[in-house]
Design a protein around this motif. Structure first.
Motif, short mmCIF file in Angstrom:
data_model
loop_
_atom_site.label_atom_id
_atom_site.label_comp_id
_atom_site.label_asym_id
_atom_site.label_seq_id
_atom_site.Cartn_x
_atom_site.Cartn_y
_atom_site.Cartn_z
N GLU A 170 5.13 -9.64 -1.84
CA GLU A 170 3.73 -9.87 -2.34
C GLU A 170 3.45 -11.27 -3.27
O GLU A 170 4.50 -11.68 -4.00
N GLY A 196 2.48 1.07 -7.26
CA GLY A 196 1.17 0.86 -7.76
C GLY A 196 0.61 1.94 -8.67
O GLY A 196 1.37 2.67 -9.25
N GLU A 205 0.57 4.67 -2.04
CA GLU A 205 0.83 3.42 -2.16
C GLU A 205 1.95 2.80 -1.13
O GLU A 205 1.93 1.79 -0.68
N GLU A 210 0.14 2.56 2.14
CA GLU A 210 -0.88 1.24 1.91
C GLU A 210 0.05 -0.19 1.58
O GLU A 210 -0.43 -1.06 2.43
N GLU A 211 1.21 -0.30 1.24
CA GLU A 211 1.73 -1.54 1.17
C GLU A 211 2.67 -1.63 2.21
O GLU A 211 3.23 -3.05 2.26
N ASP A 215 -2.39 -3.70 2.01
CA ASP A 215 -3.04 -4.14 0.96
C ASP A 215 -3.30 -5.70 0.70
O ASP A 215 -2.17 -6.27 1.02
N GLU A 216 -4.32 -6.05 0.09
CA GLU A 216 -4.31 -7.29 -0.02
C GLU A 216 -3.13 -7.82 -1.15
O GLU A 216 -2.84 -7.00 -2.18
#
Length: 144
Positions: free
Chosen positions: A24, A37, A52, A55-56, A99-100
């Motif tokens: 990341e 997260g 999390e 999403e990641e 995720d961003e």
């Protein structure tokens, strides 16, 4: 002033002696972390860890145990309480957008993680893996 630490979760996912890691962008550099997260309103710690991770990484997981509870003070002075879980992967949604800020999820051996230790987001990343490998694990029933 009240002390309000951030509550976070992290998940150690090990499969065939490899660990699911996240690359990341953080503060202008690329770092490695476990899927991790913040706890969100109206969710349990267990729900936060599975959310999390999905999403990641795009991986659905089944939480297995609690590895440990950690207190960490970041360089910016913020305090984080991290609950770390172990999990097994159950399925992968390769088309799911991550995720961003997440560059990619990757499976890494312990040696690869050690070789990239300067790239770890914090010392907690290595501590959680060492504890996963070397210390007792606790039932998910520990979390109430």
């Amino acid at each position: 002033m009240r002390f309000l630490p951030h509550v976070t979760v992290a998940t150690i996912v090990e499969h065939q002696s490899r660990f699911l890691m996240v690359e990341e962008k953080r503060d202008g550099r690329i770092v490695l972390n476990q899927p991790a997260g913040h706890l969100e309103a109206n969710e349990t710690l267990l729900q936060a860890a599975t959310r999390e991770t999905l999403e990641e990484t795009g991986w659905h997981v089944e939480l297995q145990t609690v590895i440990g509870i950690y207190l960490f003070q970041a360089a910016n002075g913020e305090t984080y309480q991290r609950v770390c879980f172990s999990a097994k992967p159950t399925s992968h949604d390769a088309d799911r957008p991550l995720d961003e800020g997440i560059i990619r999820a990757r499976w890494m051996s312990l040696d690869e993680i050690v070789d990239n230790s300067a790239q770890l987001r914090s010392y907690l990343v290595a501590d959680c893996i060492r504890d996963h490998l070397n210390k007792p694990h606790y039932s998910l029933d520990l979390i109430r």
